[in-house]
Scaffold this active site. Structure first.
Site, PDB file in Angstrom:
ATOM      1  N   CYS A  51      14.199   7.165   1.442  1.00 34.47           N
ATOM      2  CA  CYS A  51      13.790   6.033   2.288  1.00 34.47           C
ATOM      3  C   CYS A  51      13.488   4.798   1.438  1.00 34.47           C
ATOM      4  O   CYS A  51      12.505   4.086   1.668  1.00 34.47           O
ATOM      5  CB  CYS A  51      12.576   6.395   3.143  1.00 34.47           C
ATOM      6  SG  CYS A  51      12.892   7.675   4.356  1.00 34.47           S
ATOM      7  N   HIS A  99       8.945   1.773   0.102  1.00 40.46           N
ATOM      8  CA  HIS A  99       9.468   2.702   1.100  1.00 40.46           C
ATOM      9  C   HIS A  99       9.865   1.890   2.329  1.00 40.46           C
ATOM     10  O   HIS A  99       9.282   0.846   2.618  1.00 40.46           O
ATOM     11  CB  HIS A  99       8.366   3.707   1.444  1.00 40.46           C
ATOM     12  CG  HIS A  99       8.788   4.853   2.304  1.00 40.46           C
ATOM     13  ND1 HIS A  99       8.970   4.721   3.668  1.00 40.46           N
ATOM     14  CD2 HIS A  99       9.037   6.158   2.015  1.00 40.46           C
ATOM     15  CE1 HIS A  99       9.313   5.900   4.177  1.00 40.46           C
ATOM     16  NE2 HIS A  99       9.359   6.788   3.187  1.00 40.46           N
ATOM     17  N   GLN A 111       1.301   7.513  -1.110  1.00 40.67           N
ATOM     18  CA  GLN A 111       1.382   8.289  -2.351  1.00 40.67           C
ATOM     19  C   GLN A 111       0.169   8.059  -3.256  1.00 40.67           C
ATOM     20  O   GLN A 111       0.113   8.610  -4.356  1.00 40.67           O
ATOM     21  CB  GLN A 111       2.661   7.909  -3.122  1.00 40.67           C
ATOM     22  CG  GLN A 111       3.944   8.069  -2.349  1.00 40.67           C
ATOM     23  CD  GLN A 111       4.272   9.512  -2.022  1.00 40.67           C
ATOM     24  OE1 GLN A 111       3.784  10.440  -2.659  1.00 40.67           O
ATOM     25  NE2 GLN A 111       5.092   9.718  -0.995  1.00 40.67           N
ATOM     26  N   LYS A 122       0.487  14.365   3.615  1.00 40.12           N
ATOM     27  CA  LYS A 122       0.755  14.316   2.177  1.00 40.12           C
ATOM     28  C   LYS A 122      -0.477  14.685   1.350  1.00 40.12           C
ATOM     29  O   LYS A 122      -0.401  14.734   0.117  1.00 40.12           O
ATOM     30  CB  LYS A 122       1.251  12.931   1.776  1.00 40.12           C
ATOM     31  CG  LYS A 122       2.591  12.550   2.405  1.00 40.12           C
ATOM     32  CD  LYS A 122       3.036  11.172   1.950  1.00 40.12           C
ATOM     33  CE  LYS A 122       4.263  10.694   2.715  1.00 40.12           C
ATOM     34  NZ  LYS A 122       5.482  11.448   2.420  1.00 40.12           N
ATOM     35  N   ASP A 173       0.259   0.194   0.957  1.00 36.79           N
ATOM     36  CA  ASP A 173       0.832   1.461   1.410  1.00 36.79           C
ATOM     37  C   ASP A 173       0.289   2.552   0.496  1.00 36.79           C
ATOM     38  O   ASP A 173       0.714   2.695  -0.646  1.00 36.79           O
ATOM     39  CB  ASP A 173       2.360   1.384   1.335  1.00 36.79           C
ATOM     40  CG  ASP A 173       3.050   2.716   1.605  1.00 36.79           C
ATOM     41  OD1 ASP A 173       2.347   3.731   1.823  1.00 36.79           O
ATOM     42  OD2 ASP A 173       4.294   2.744   1.589  1.00 36.79           O
TER      43      ASP A 173
END
Length: 406
Positions: A361, A121, A201, A224, A198
């Site tokens: 993104c 991302h 997700q 999220k 990261d």
């Protein structure tokens, strides 16, 4: 796991869109919020609204207790060693930028390397581009396999003694690829590099144990994972955070200030300058309670069933290309032949079905896929096989609508 009972906890799922019951398949962009989270934020403003840490009055004590209580919930959720390792931020983007500014710029020099992947991302790409430009370091990429995964053999070849930082997504927001972050941490540490994960997700969908993973930094966003927008977390190993300088200066993060110098509070507060996102943190704490009650293992198993079911159904439709590996997280990214994903998403929206369309993104990944954009349906604990059936029906209507191009 009683999905129908879970759905009852999400008021927005009972909305109608364009005359149809809402089918929400855009949780990778942001998840919906259960009543307990909405009520936690509402109750804070009604009964405890005050600034934290500074006041000795009752409301200040209530707010501080709830805010720091949320930090402990995050610590437990990640299995971190200490709340000193849990920093509240505005989200994944701010968390990664904090590491890129505070850690990277202080520790990189000409000839050093930052290793990432083409699936990142933009939030885990641009900060490293800027850090490399500022320090003279080199940005290197682990190549993608044909199915959108990475090879550990390639990783071992790319990560060298010059590598100082490895930055990688836990789960791709486009491909659904679940990266081998534990193995990547071992490779990074074999070369005395730090690893930044990261987790935007990852944290919403599966158990995350930062001690087992042995990551040096882990970033994620509350919105999220059933929490409010505007709140996120940076986990960092205490010994690394202690050596890092703050990136924001002002009230709340100081210990002592005179006319020409200042000293900082201890962790984690030295990284939380100004009035923090109090309601957001409390809402995130309520979201973690909700997810823990359902069970992260139950959520992961449910989502895997949905992903398998969606792949099976969507592949029966002629003229659709599905991107990413067979074994994937709870999303399916696809394109119709000769129909722009924005057009497909518009037809689906007319049927009350919310999917995401665009470059997500991840423009370098779009270039690797040789497309300008894709459509993405992403699933969460409140989705059902019936939602996927509605999606498939909507895709068939899209195909019929644009029938002249097939």
């Amino acid at each position: 796991m009683d999905v129908q009972a879970i759905r009852q906890e999400f008021p927005i799922l009972h909305e109608e869109i364009n005359g149809h019951p809402l089918v929400y398949l855009d949780s990778s962009a942001t998840s919906q919020k259960p009543r307990t989270v909405i009520e936690a934020v509402d109750t804070y403003y009604k009964k405890a609204n005050s600034n934290v840490h500074r006041g000795v009055h009752t409301l200040g004590s209530r707010a501080t207790e709830q805010y720091e209580g949320a930090r402990e919930k995050v610590r437990n959720f990640l299995n971190a060693r200490s709340t000193a390792e849990i920093i509240f931020t505005r989200g994944t983007t701010t968390s990664i930028n904090t590491v890129a500014y505070s850690y990277a710029r202080a520790n990189l020099k000409q000839g050093d390397e930052i290793v990432i992947t083409p699936m990142e991302h933009h939030s885990n790409l641009i900060p490293w581009q800027q850090a490399a430009k500022a320090t003279g370091a080199t940005l290197k990429y682990i190549p993608l396999q044909d199915d959108g995964t990475i090879s550990l053999e390639d990783a071992r070849a790319i990560v060298t003694e010059n590598t100082k930082i490895v930055a990688i997504t836990h789960v791709s927001n486009v491909l659904g690829t679940v990266n081998p972050v534990e193995e990547m941490a071992k490779i990074a540490h074999e070369h005395n590099a730090v690893i930044v994960v990261d987790g935007a997700q990852g944290a919403p969908h599966m158990k995350v144990d930062v001690k087992d993973m042995d990551c040096d930094f882990y970033a994620f966003s509350g919105h999220k994972m059933c929490g409010p927008t505007g709140i996120g977390v940076l986990y960092g190993k205490k010994e690394l955070l202690e050596d890092m300088e703050p990136v924001e200066f002002g009230g709340e993060m100081i210990d002592f200030v005179d006319l020409y110098d200042a000293t900082w509070k201890e962790l984690p507060w030295k990284f939380e300058g100004g009035t923090p996102i109090i309601a957001g943190a409390i809402g995130l704490g309520a979201a973690i309670d909700f997810l823990n009650e359902v069970g992260m293992d139950n959520i992961l198993a449910h989502e895997q069933r949905l992903a398998d079911y969606a792949m099976e159904k969507i592949r029966t439709i002629d003229g659709i290309t599905v991107y990413g590996p067979e074994k994937r997280a709870a999303l399916v990214t696809f394109n119709f032949d000769d129909v722009h994903p924005h057009d497909a998403a518009t037809v689906l929206d007319a049927e009350g079905i919310a999917v995401r369309a665009g470059h997500h993104c991840a423009q370098p990944l779009m270039k690797w896929l040789d497309v300008s954009a894709t459509a993405r349906a992403s699933f969460y604990l409140y989705n059902t096989e019936e939602d996927i059936d509605r999606l498939v029906d909507g895709l068939l209507k899209t195909k019929e609508y644009f029938g002249d191009v097939f």
